[in-house]
Each structure stands twice: as C-alpha cells, then as structure tokens.
Design an enzyme around this catalytic site. Structure first.
Site, short mmCIF file in Angstrom:
data_model
loop_
_atom_site.label_atom_id
_atom_site.label_comp_id
_atom_site.label_asym_id
_atom_site.label_seq_id
_atom_site.Cartn_x
_atom_site.Cartn_y
_atom_site.Cartn_z
N GLY A 28 0.82 -1.21 0.00
CA GLY A 28 0.00 0.00 0.00
C GLY A 28 0.85 1.25 0.00
N ASP A 52 1.38 -1.76 -4.93
CA ASP A 52 0.10 -1.05 -4.93
C ASP A 52 -0.44 -1.04 -6.35
OD1 ASP A 52 -2.04 0.90 -4.77
OD2 ASP A 52 -1.14 1.56 -2.89
N ASN A 62 -3.95 15.97 -0.78
CA ASN A 62 -3.95 16.74 0.46
C ASN A 62 -3.25 16.02 1.60
OD1 ASN A 62 -5.98 14.78 0.77
ND2 ASN A 62 -7.07 16.04 2.27
N ARG A 63 -2.98 14.71 1.47
CA ARG A 63 -2.36 13.97 2.57
C ARG A 63 -1.29 12.98 2.11
NH1 ARG A 63 -6.99 12.18 1.01
NH2 ARG A 63 -7.40 9.97 0.71
N LYS A 76 0.79 4.71 -8.19
CA LYS A 76 1.22 5.14 -6.86
C LYS A 76 2.56 4.51 -6.48
CE LYS A 76 -3.04 6.43 -4.52
NZ LYS A 76 -3.88 6.23 -3.33
N ASP A 121 -6.27 -0.16 2.69
CA ASP A 121 -7.49 0.57 2.99
C ASP A 121 -8.74 -0.29 2.82
OD1 ASP A 121 -7.63 0.28 0.28
OD2 ASP A 121 -7.55 2.42 -0.20
N ASP A 124 -10.62 -6.94 2.92
CA ASP A 124 -10.30 -8.18 2.21
C ASP A 124 -8.80 -8.31 1.97
OD1 ASP A 124 -11.16 -10.58 0.72
OD2 ASP A 124 -10.40 -9.48 -1.01
N CYS A 177 -8.82 5.44 -2.65
CA CYS A 177 -7.86 5.12 -3.70
C CYS A 177 -8.45 4.28 -4.82
CB CYS A 177 -6.66 4.39 -3.09
SG CYS A 177 -5.86 5.26 -1.74
#
Length: 645
Positions: A28, A52, A62-63, A76, A121, A124, A177
């Site tokens: 991730g 990912d 923003n993060r 990503k 996130d 599963d 995402c």
C-alpha cells in the site's frame, strides 16, 4: 559524518546492521503508505519493496505528500519509489504496480522478506496479507486509521493473535484510492457518484483545475488527460440541452468504461467492468410521470432500467435548478434531488462492475457515514509502525502490544498492557500448515484426497474446502465413503477449479474420536515438476483442543472463533483499544509506593504507579501509557529509547 554513522549512534551497531540488511515489504502506497515509506528510507532500511495497484487521484494530494499534480493518474507505487528515493539514495526501492493478491505473490515470495508492513485501505486485502504472512511465518506490522483513531498491531505466528483472531465489522469508511477505477464495494460507487460525478456536472470541476495548474508533467500524458477532460467538459457544456441526461449516461457508463477495460493490467486478477450500451435508455418507454413515482419507492432495490429512469429524472431536476441560477449544487442526504442522483448513479455503476445494488433507504444511510482521512493520524501511525518494526527485528515482539491513537486530549496514545496470544479457535493462525507443490495441469483433487490425505496423512472422514466452499467431503456415517455428490470433483485438475480459489486448501477432520485441528495447505505451483502433487514436508497435526468446562457446564473462551473482545468489532482495521481500567489494576497509596527492593519511587504529577496484580515491581503509567521499562539508555545498543510496552 556519514549517514550510516548516525544510524549506528541512534540504534546501536547490531540493530543498525540488521536494519540495513533486512528486506521489507510495504503493501500500500496511500495515506499511511507514503508516510511509512518515507520513515523506512530515512531509518536506514536497505531494501524495500512497495506493492500497490492504485493510481493517483486529485483527492489524494492533500495527505499523500509523495505525489504532486503532475502525477495524477500515474502508478502510486512507481511515483512513491521515485519520490522517496530522493530522501535516501542508498536504499534499494522496488516498485510493483500490481495486486497483492496476484498469483505470482505466493507463500515462497512472502518468505523472502524479513518483515512486512500493511498500509491498506480495505478489509479483504488485509485479511489476505495476514493469511499469507501466517503461512510464510513472516512477522507482519498491521496498521489502520479512521479519522482521529488509529492502531498498530505486530503479528507473529504462534506468539501473538493475528488480524483474524477477532471479528471485524464491515468498514463504514471508504477507500478513496479505488473509487475512480476499481470499485469492489457499493460504498465505492456511492462515493464516486457523490464526490466525483455530481461535483463534475453541477459543481466546481477539480479535474480541470488540476490540469490547468500542471506545467511540469510528461507532455504525452498531459495531452491524453486534457483530451479526456475536454470530452467531459463538452458534455457539461450541454447542461441546457434536452439530451444532457443521455450524453452524461453515454460518457460515464459506456465510453469511460470501454476505456477502462482497455487497461489490461488492471484486470489480470479481477473481472473487468461491463459497459452499458448508449441506447440502454431506449429499451423501454419512460413512464408518463418521468419517474417521480419510482423515486418515492425507497425500500426496494431498483432494477438497472429503473435506476436509469431515476438517473434521467434526477438529472432533469438538477438541470432545472442549475438553469434557475443555482450554479453550485452539493450533495446533502436530505436533498431529495441530489440523493436520487447518487442512488441511481451508484446502482448503475454497481451494475457495471458486478456489485450488488441497494435500496435508496440503505444508500442514504451509507452516504452519511463517510469519515475523512486525516494526514496527522496517518503520520503518527506510520511512526508507530517503524517503532513496532524495530521491536520485531530485535526479537522483542513480546514487548509489542497493540497501540492506539484517539481524539482524547487526556489519552491520545494508549497501548494494551500485554501482547494477546493467538485465539485457539482462529481459522487462520490456529491451524496446522504444510506446503503443497503441484503441477496444475495434471494434479487432480483425487490425487490430493487418495494419495496425500488418506494414504500419507491418515485421514478417514474429512472435508476439503477452498476459497469458494466445500469441494469434497468424505463421511462414513452417511453410507458410501465417496459420496456421489463429490465424485465428479475428484477428476478435476487444480487448473479447472481455478488457481485463485485454490491458493489455500483447508482440510477439516470430521472424525468423532479425537479429531485433529484444521490443516491448511498452501498451494505452490511448479511448471517444471517431476510429480503432479507432493507435500514439501509433513508436520504433526495436533488434536483439536477440548474447551474447558466450568462448574455450570458452560465452556469458557471463544465460540466459533469469536472472542468476547471481538464483540465490539473494528472499523476499517481499527480494533477497539484497551479499557480505561481493569480488575487487576489499582492505584497504590503513597505508603505503598516502592520500587525494586523496597526503595521508594519518586512520582511526578504526570505519573502514577500501577500494581500489576502479580506481586511484581510496580510499573509506571505516564499520560495514560503503561511503561514497564520506560527509559532505556544503552551505549552499545544506541541512544535513549522511550519503550512503549
């Protein structure tokens, strides 16, 4: 002074070298993943692999600080490698734009890593990585955040409970995402309809804003993105047209889906979406009232055709509001026009991606429970992940209880007092395990049943299960040993069953006399293999434990793998933290305050002494965190540590 010298001074020479030589897998590269990759590179980890499948979206910026506007719609994993590599060029970073559940990432692949960090996130994928780590016997550091709340859990087979030892609730938050490209749950479709499509049609277009500010990206990529944005802008420019509803439908449910299907790499391990034909709305005549009566039916699930009717009806109402001067329309669950639009759009998108739709009533509840991600929480949790990872490398996983963050000013950081042992009824970690090597074209279920399970392992009555359910059962209590219901399956090869469903095979002992615990076979495919099917090695399969019986005849402990601790569940990977007090803890009076050998211990205003209930030396609680050895100063092993166990 070189970078390595600082690492040696901070961690001590033995640990610094261990960090440098370890192979780390980070699953991730989103909110937690970006922070964690930065921490790993700056902490001196020598070899990091990032996996990912997602691409970068405007809402991530923003993060997820490793990404910029020019990176929108790019991988990503690849961009995270490029950005994080600048922090420490000495670190080898391998980026894989792929699904962690792909068949190529088998048990042997997981065994190649020293420690694995989960920054996922969705539930599963978390469960899949947890199961693979348990099978490969590789330590896992699990993490998750929901708003201000977060948790970090170190997992090691046979020592700690695993991610599936406690029951998890279905997440109420959404993984931002995946909503734009690969939705797998209805909530993804709801967020897409609410936060993307509605905003693009009747709000301020974020996509156009991002492209207008982008001057440094790849020229061909920018040209392609501007072409896509221009097509959408052309549709939006027709908001005063009677055909506006049909144009929007054709763009987002037909043309865009066809383009998405052409991205072949996305669909290697999942079913591709099915575009709706542009003439979908012409298969039946629209109702005379335009769908007004239909949209009042909020307790039943609309059919795809009815969703189209509601889609057309709601867009016409929103059109009228826009033409009447309401230039920016935002979603409100109590605004019937926007709610009908989101319900219809989400259900149509669900139909495209093979996801079960829901009623208007249900979607209204789901749309109101979206919790935004907070960058500060991600940063704190990522830092805790590295601290727990260092304990794993030092062999101190028994000093790594689950850690929690929350919004409380009095107790923003807390930890459980001890590491929880494995749940003996857990279907993932409390089973026997073996590796099963197969040649998928010739290995059959019959060879597994007769040669391996019956002849080699001595099973008599048992069932065989894969990811889809029971595929074979043998029970002498029901007459024939080989039930005709399962006979046809014995001649099927593993390839015919589907290797994805056969990655793990579970054998459940049906014997009435001292049955054994479940056996989990991790399937490893081999193309150049002299045998069709073969066990790597046999291990002892213990007998199934008998639950203890109390004086009242009731069994204690867990039932069906669910412990009392699991009753409250978890949300988006967040497990409930420790209670504020427990029965075996009490504040000691001042006269009782003594340290080792009876020596008095000085207590500050932020410090309490807590009795551990076992006649041991008192431990110190500082601002809500119990610290057994609060300060460690070791000139050989490194600088001063605050040890949060």
């Amino acid at each position: 002074m070189g970078r390595r010298t600082y690492y040696q001074r901070a961690f001590g020479l033995p640990l610094a070298e261990q960090i440098r030589d370890s192979r780390v897998l980070l699953v991730g590269a989103g909110g937690i993943g970006c922070e964690l990759l930065k921490n790993l590179t700056l902490s001196g980890f020598g070899d990091v692999t990032v996996v990912d499948l997602d691409t970068i979206d405007l809402s991530n910026l923003n993060r997820q600080f490793l990404f910029r506007r020019e990176h929108i719609k790019k991988s990503k994993a690849l961009i995270a490698k490029e950005s994080a590599g600048k922090f420490n060029p000495e670190v080898k970073i391998t980026a894989l734009h792929d699904d962690i559940k792909s068949l190529q990432f088998d048990v042997n692949w997981f065994r190649g890593f020293t420690v694995i960090f989960n920054a996922l996130d969705n539930l599963d994928a978390r469960r899949h990585v947890n199961r693979m780590c348990i099978a490969a016997n590789v330590p896992l550091v699990e993490s998750g955040t929901t708003g201000f709340e977060g948790n970090v859990q170190a997992i090691k087979r046979g020592i700690t409970e695993c991610y599936d030892c406690t029951q998890k609730e279905t997440p109420k938050t959404f993984p931002v995402c995946t909503i734009r490209s690969t939705p797998s749950q209805l909530i993804h479709c709801i967020v897409w309809a609410k936060s993307y499509l509605l905003t693009e049609l009747f709000g301020v277009s974020e996509a156009m804003e991002a492209l207008a500010a982008d001057t440094e990206g790849d020229a061909d990529e920018i040209k392609n993105l501007k072409g896509e944005a221009e097509l959408l802008r052309q549709v939006v420019s027709h908001r005063d047209s009677d055909n506006f509803s049909k144009e929007v439908f054709t763009r987002v449910f037909s043309e865009d889906i066809k383009r998405l299907r052409d991205m072949k790499d996305m669909w290697k391990s999942r079913a591709p979406p099915t575009p709706l034909p542009s003439e979908f709305g012409e298969q039946e005549k629209l109702p005379e009232d335009g769908g007004d009566a239909l949209t009042q039916q909020d307790q039943r699930i609309w059919s795809p055709w009815e969703s189209y009717v509601a889609f057309d009806n709601s867009i016409r109402r929103l059109q009228k509001r826009f033409l009447d001067g309401e230039t920016v329309i935002e979603f409100d669950k109590d605004d019937v026009d926007t709610l009908d639009f989101v319900v219809a759009s989400a259900n149509l998108r669900a139909h495209v991606f093979g996801i079960k739709p829901q009623s208007k009533f249900t979607i209204k509840q789901m749309a109101g429970n979206i919790i935004p991600a907070i960058a500060t929480t991600n940063a704190i949790v990522a830092g805790l992940c590295v601290l727990e990872g260092l304990k794993v490398l030092r062999g101190d996983i028994h000093k790594a209880p689950m850690v929690f963050t929350n919004r409380s000013a009095d107790k923003s950081l807390s930890a459980e007092r001890v590491v929880r042992p494995p749940n003996r009824d857990c279907h993932v970690c409390s089973v026997a395990r073996m590796l099963l090597f197969i040649y998928p074209k010739t290995a059959t279920l019959g060879l597994l049943v007769k040669d391996v399970l019956i002849r080699e392992l001595g099973y008599s009555d048992f069932s065989v299960m894969n990811g889809s359910g029971i595929i074979y059962e043998r029970d002498s209590n029901f007459g024939e040993e080989d039930d005709e219901e399962w006979e046809d399956n014995l001649n099927k090869t593993f390839g015919q069953f589907g290797l994805k469903e056969m990655r793990f095979i579970t054998i459940h002992d049906l014997s009435e006399d001292e049955p054994r615990v479940d056996l989990e076979l991790a399937v490893v495919t081999r193309e150049n293999f002299s045998f069709s099917i073969e066990l790597q090695e046999q291990v002892e399969i213990p007998k199934r434990p008998v639950p203890p019986v109390s004086a009242h005849g009731m069994t204690n402990g867990a039932t069906n793998g669910i412990t009392n601790d699991a009753a409250n569940g978890a949300t988006n990977g967040i497990t409930n933290g420790p209670s504020n007090g427990s029965a075996n803890k009490r504040k000691r009076d001042l006269d009782d305050d003594d340290g080792e050998n009876g020596a008095p211990v000085k207590r500050t205003k932020d410090m309490d002494l807590v009795d551990d209930g076992q006649n041991q030396a008192p431990v110190i609680r500082t601002k809500g965190i119990v610290l057994d050895e609060p300060i460690l100063d070791d000139t050989h092993n490194g600088a001063i540590f605050i040890d949060d166990d």
